[in-house]
Design an enzyme around this catalytic site. Structure first.
Site, PDB file in Angstrom:
ATOM      1  CB  SER A 110      -0.782  -0.181   0.986  1.00  0.00           C
ATOM      2  OG  SER A 110      -1.661  -1.154   1.348  1.00  0.00           O
ATOM      3  N   GLY A 111       0.064   2.421  -0.585  1.00  0.00           N
ATOM      4  CA  GLY A 111       1.065   3.819  -0.321  1.00  0.00           C
ATOM      5  C   GLY A 111       1.310   4.243  -1.621  1.00  0.00           C
ATOM      6  CB  SER A 112       2.675   7.644  -2.496  1.00  0.00           C
ATOM      7  OG  SER A 112       3.651   7.676  -2.018  1.00  0.00           O
TER       8      SER A 112
ATOM      9  N   GLY B 191       6.009  -0.486   0.611  1.00  0.00           N
ATOM     10  CA  GLY B 191       6.609   0.683   1.007  1.00  0.00           C
ATOM     11  C   GLY B 191       6.948   0.490   2.489  1.00  0.00           C
ATOM     12  CB  ALA B 192       9.341   1.369   4.775  1.00  0.00           C
ATOM     13  CG  ASP B 193       5.416   4.909   7.255  1.00  0.00           C
ATOM     14  OD1 ASP B 193       4.953   5.657   6.345  1.00  0.00           O
ATOM     15  OD2 ASP B 193       4.999   4.191   8.004  1.00  0.00           O
TER      16      ASP B 193
ATOM     17  CD  GLU C  65       1.174  -1.707   4.856  1.00  0.00           C
ATOM     18  OE1 GLU C  65       1.029  -0.916   3.848  1.00  0.00           O
ATOM     19  OE2 GLU C  65       1.784  -1.417   5.741  1.00  0.00           O
TER      20      GLU C  65
ATOM     21  N   GLY D  98       1.859   4.388   8.310  1.00  0.00           N
ATOM     22  CA  GLY D  98       1.488   5.769   8.349  1.00  0.00           C
ATOM     23  C   GLY D  98       0.255   6.046   7.700  1.00  0.00           C
TER      24      GLY D  98
ATOM     25  CE  LYS E 147       5.152  -2.460   5.548  1.00  0.00           C
ATOM     26  NZ  LYS E 147       4.728  -1.522   4.378  1.00  0.00           N
TER      27      LYS E 147
END
Length: 278
Positions: free
Chosen positions: A66-68, A123-125, A144, A137, A135
């Site tokens: 997930s994520g941008s 992804g990861a923060d 996940e 955010g 992760k």
């Protein structure tokens, strides 16, 4: 602004590279915020494309994060499916990922049918020197972690802002925890009493009340200071009734692909840079 100033004696090679890249990037005549954002997007895309090309093969079952940054990974997967006629099953980590899989015409799978995955790309923060990740955010940490755990290889893609020497160096939004709604107050008080810091109930931006996860739970964010033994912290979190999962992904990533503002990629595993790409 995403970076902070650090005394020169505290700058590692890795953090120096990130900060210096930004200074060079910001120092160009006529540079706008738009150009800066374009550089970050270029890094995300480069990392995602490289990871997909290195790890996605025909007849695989893959976890889609997930994520941008993952949007670029999905775009690359779609390109390769069309060009190479790949046969892939895609298992989502969130409602967002599921919708992206369906909207792009990819084959959707679930863990009930495919409990063993070849690879998961997420992804990861923030990522530290040992490839420990924060992760969650975006609020999808539980699904996940389940999907990533089921994969033979867990691959992280991120832009270089997420590359840190230690957790909390650059990420200032805390450790996310997904909790049963009725438990949030006791969990909040327990963590604050035992570990210090503050624990905030994550509130929604465009609705009244708290953020609600895909699983119908609440999110807490533990705002901490200093360095910690993250394995002990994670074990403590899991000992509290009501905590479903944490945003600490400890030593589970096989490799991390960091994209730079110049559109290059730095690949690391277990704290070592192993390759720079064009």
């Amino acid at each position: 602004m995403w970076f902070r100033f650090m005394p020169s004696k505290l700058l590692t090679n890795r953090s120096s590279r990130v900060v210096n890249n930004l200074f060079v990037f910001m120092g160009k005549p006529g540079l706008s915020t738009v150009k800066m954002e374009e550089g970050i997007k270029a890094g995300k895309k480069a990392a995602a494309v490289r990871a997909v090309d290195d790890h996605v093969k025909d007849n695989q079952v893959i976890g889609i994060g997930s994520g941008s940054t993952i949007i670029y990974a999905i775009d690359r997967i779609v390109e390769r499916v069309k060009k190479e006629n790949l046969k892939l099953i895609c298992v989502p980590t969130s409602f967002q990922a599921e919708q992206a899989i369906l909207e792009n015409g990819l084959s959707l799978g679930q863990l009930t049918m495919y409990p063993k995955l070849d690879v998961a790309i997420d992804g990861a923060d923030e990522v530290d020197a040992s490839l420990n990740c924060i992760k969650g955010g975006g609020g999808c940490l539980t699904q996940e972690k389940i999907v990533d755990y089921c994969a033979r290889d867990f691959i992280v893609v991120a832009d270089e802002r997420k590359d840190s020497e230690f957790l909390g160096e650059n990420w200032k939004r805390g450790i996310p925890l997904e909790v049963i709604p009725m438990s949030y107050k006791p969990v909040q008080l327990k963590i604050q009493n035992m570990l210090g810091g503050t624990v905030n109930l994550r509130m929604a931006a465009k609705k009244a009340g708290p953020v609600v996860t895909d699983n119908g739970n609440f999110l807490l964010d533990w705002m901490f200071e200093g360095k910690h033994d993250w394995q002990k912290v994670d074990t403590f979190f899991h000992s509290i009734p009501g905590v479903i999962e944490t945003g600490l992904f400890l030593r589970t990533a096989k490799m991390v692909y960091f994209g730079t503002v110049e559109g290059k990629v730095v690949v690391r595993h277990r704290g070592s840079e192993i390759n720079n790409s064009h």
